[in-house]
Design an enzyme around this catalytic site. Sequence first.
Site, PDB file in Angstrom:
ATOM      1  N   LYS A  11       0.836  -1.197   0.000  1.00 51.84           N
ATOM      2  CA  LYS A  11       0.000   0.000   0.000  1.00 51.84           C
ATOM      3  C   LYS A  11       0.881   1.260   0.000  1.00 51.84           C
ATOM      4  O   LYS A  11       2.092   1.178   0.239  1.00 51.84           O
ATOM      5  CB  LYS A  11      -0.930  -0.050   1.220  1.00 51.84           C
ATOM      6  N   TYR A  51     -12.130  -2.980  -3.274  1.00 50.92           N
ATOM      7  CA  TYR A  51     -12.675  -3.064  -1.911  1.00 50.92           C
ATOM      8  C   TYR A  51     -14.207  -3.018  -1.895  1.00 50.92           C
ATOM      9  O   TYR A  51     -14.808  -2.565  -0.915  1.00 50.92           O
ATOM     10  CB  TYR A  51     -12.099  -1.935  -1.056  1.00 50.92           C
ATOM     11  N   THR A  93      -5.422  -7.883  10.514  1.00 58.74           N
ATOM     12  CA  THR A  93      -5.764  -6.583   9.918  1.00 58.74           C
ATOM     13  C   THR A  93      -5.329  -5.416  10.807  1.00 58.74           C
ATOM     14  O   THR A  93      -4.788  -4.422  10.324  1.00 58.74           O
ATOM     15  CB  THR A  93      -7.294  -6.518   9.677  1.00 58.74           C
ATOM     16  N   ASN A 114      -1.883  -0.194   7.240  1.00 61.09           N
ATOM     17  CA  ASN A 114      -1.322  -1.521   7.553  1.00 61.09           C
ATOM     18  C   ASN A 114      -0.447  -2.125   6.454  1.00 61.09           C
ATOM     19  O   ASN A 114      -0.277  -3.334   6.356  1.00 61.09           O
ATOM     20  CB  ASN A 114      -2.416  -2.479   8.041  1.00 61.09           C
ATOM     21  N   HIS A 117      -1.633  -5.549   1.356  1.00 61.61           N
ATOM     22  CA  HIS A 117      -2.859  -6.320   1.111  1.00 61.61           C
ATOM     23  C   HIS A 117      -2.496  -7.724   0.654  1.00 61.61           C
ATOM     24  O   HIS A 117      -1.542  -7.904  -0.093  1.00 61.61           O
ATOM     25  CB  HIS A 117      -3.689  -5.650   0.002  1.00 61.61           C
ATOM     26  N   GLU A 128      -8.608 -10.816  -8.251  1.00 61.01           N
ATOM     27  CA  GLU A 128      -7.820  -9.594  -8.072  1.00 61.01           C
ATOM     28  C   GLU A 128      -6.645  -9.501  -9.053  1.00 61.01           C
ATOM     29  O   GLU A 128      -6.214  -8.411  -9.409  1.00 61.01           O
ATOM     30  CB  GLU A 128      -7.319  -9.512  -6.621  1.00 61.01           C
TER      31      GLU A 128
HETATM   32  P1  DAT Z   1      -7.418  -7.322   5.387  1.00 57.44           P
HETATM   33  O1  DAT Z   1      -6.632  -6.230   4.698  1.00 57.44           O
HETATM   34  O2  DAT Z   1      -6.669  -7.876   6.571  1.00 57.44           O
HETATM   35  O3  DAT Z   1      -7.883  -8.402   4.432  1.00 57.44           O
HETATM   36  P2  DAT Z   1     -10.185  -6.359   5.378  1.00 57.44           P
HETATM   37  O4  DAT Z   1     -10.315  -7.017   4.039  1.00 57.44           O
HETATM   38  O5  DAT Z   1     -11.188  -6.688   6.427  1.00 57.44           O
HETATM   39  O6  DAT Z   1      -8.724  -6.650   6.025  1.00 57.44           O
HETATM   40  O7  DAT Z   1     -10.163  -4.788   5.206  1.00 57.44           O
HETATM   41  C1  DAT Z   1      -9.464  -4.209   4.126  1.00 57.44           C
HETATM   42  C2  DAT Z   1      -8.743  -2.976   4.592  1.00 57.44           C
HETATM   43  O8  DAT Z   1      -9.683  -2.012   5.064  1.00 57.44           O
HETATM   44  C3  DAT Z   1      -7.803  -3.203   5.782  1.00 57.44           C
HETATM   45  O9  DAT Z   1      -6.550  -3.715   5.387  1.00 57.44           O
HETATM   46  C4  DAT Z   1      -7.707  -1.823   6.336  1.00 57.44           C
HETATM   47  C5  DAT Z   1      -9.113  -1.274   6.133  1.00 57.44           C
HETATM   48  N1  DAT Z   1      -9.914  -1.495   7.344  1.00 57.44           N
HETATM   49  C6  DAT Z   1     -10.514  -2.648   7.733  1.00 57.44           C
HETATM   50  N2  DAT Z   1     -11.146  -2.498   8.903  1.00 57.44           N
HETATM   51  C7  DAT Z   1     -10.952  -1.205   9.281  1.00 57.44           C
HETATM   52  C8  DAT Z   1     -11.333  -0.410  10.385  1.00 57.44           C
HETATM   53  N3  DAT Z   1     -12.075  -0.909  11.376  1.00 57.44           N
HETATM   54  N4  DAT Z   1     -10.923   0.880  10.427  1.00 57.44           N
HETATM   55  C9  DAT Z   1     -10.184   1.410   9.420  1.00 57.44           C
HETATM   56  N5  DAT Z   1      -9.778   0.724   8.347  1.00 57.44           N
HETATM   57  C10 DAT Z   1     -10.159  -0.568   8.274  1.00 57.44           C
HETATM   58 MG    MG Z   2      -9.256  -8.285   2.844  1.00 66.52          MG
END
Ligand code: DAT
Ligand code: MG
Length: 151
Positions: A11, A51, A93, A114, A117, A128
């Site tokens: 990212k 997303y 995450t 974070n 991805h 993807e």
């Molecule tokens: P991951 O990236 O671990 O697959 P995800 O698919 O649930 O997690 O979410 C995608 C991204 O969205 C994640 O890397 C960061 C953001 N995100 C997820 N939950 C969040 C939250 N509670 N607050 C802010 N950003 C969030």
């Molecule tokens: Mg995800």
Amino acid sequence: EQVDETYIMVKPDGVQRGLVGEIISRLEKKGFKLTALKLFQCPKELAEEHYKDLKAKPFFPGLIDYITSGPVVCMAWEGVGVVASARKLIGSTDPLKAEPGTIRGDLAVQTGRNVVHGSDSPENGKREIGGTAYYVSGLKKVKYVSGHQLK
Ligand code: DAT
Ligand code: MG
């Protein structure tokens, strides 16, 4: 054994902090095979498509701003069990909950920053890598034999 593929994306914060090499290195050292790589400025429409499952979440607009805030490094990786294994290497995450030794556990603090991805299923890995991202980013897979894997 089934060879899977996963979409890994460093990212914008990971690129800006100079963590691209570190992230690639962890996947290489594990033994997975890099099959495509591109530095890419993600347009808003593609970030929203990537997303789309999170569209209803309150953090969605911030997430799209973050992902489009600078270049990302798009990659395809393949190997036996690569999807689940890469998720383990990446960690939870929320970086504060991610185990030490994982990428997020070692290198990040905030969920909204974070650094990386990774696809959450083999189906999403294919989507993807081969879906919109392929056409918009021009991410192209290269076929080659790597030296350390069982045939
Ligand atoms: P991951 O990236 O671990 O697959 P995800 O698919 O649930 O997690 O979410 C995608 C991204 O969205 C994640 O890397 C960061 C953001 N995100 C997820 N939950 C969040 C939250 N509670 N607050 C802010 N950003 C969030
Ligand atoms: Mg995800």
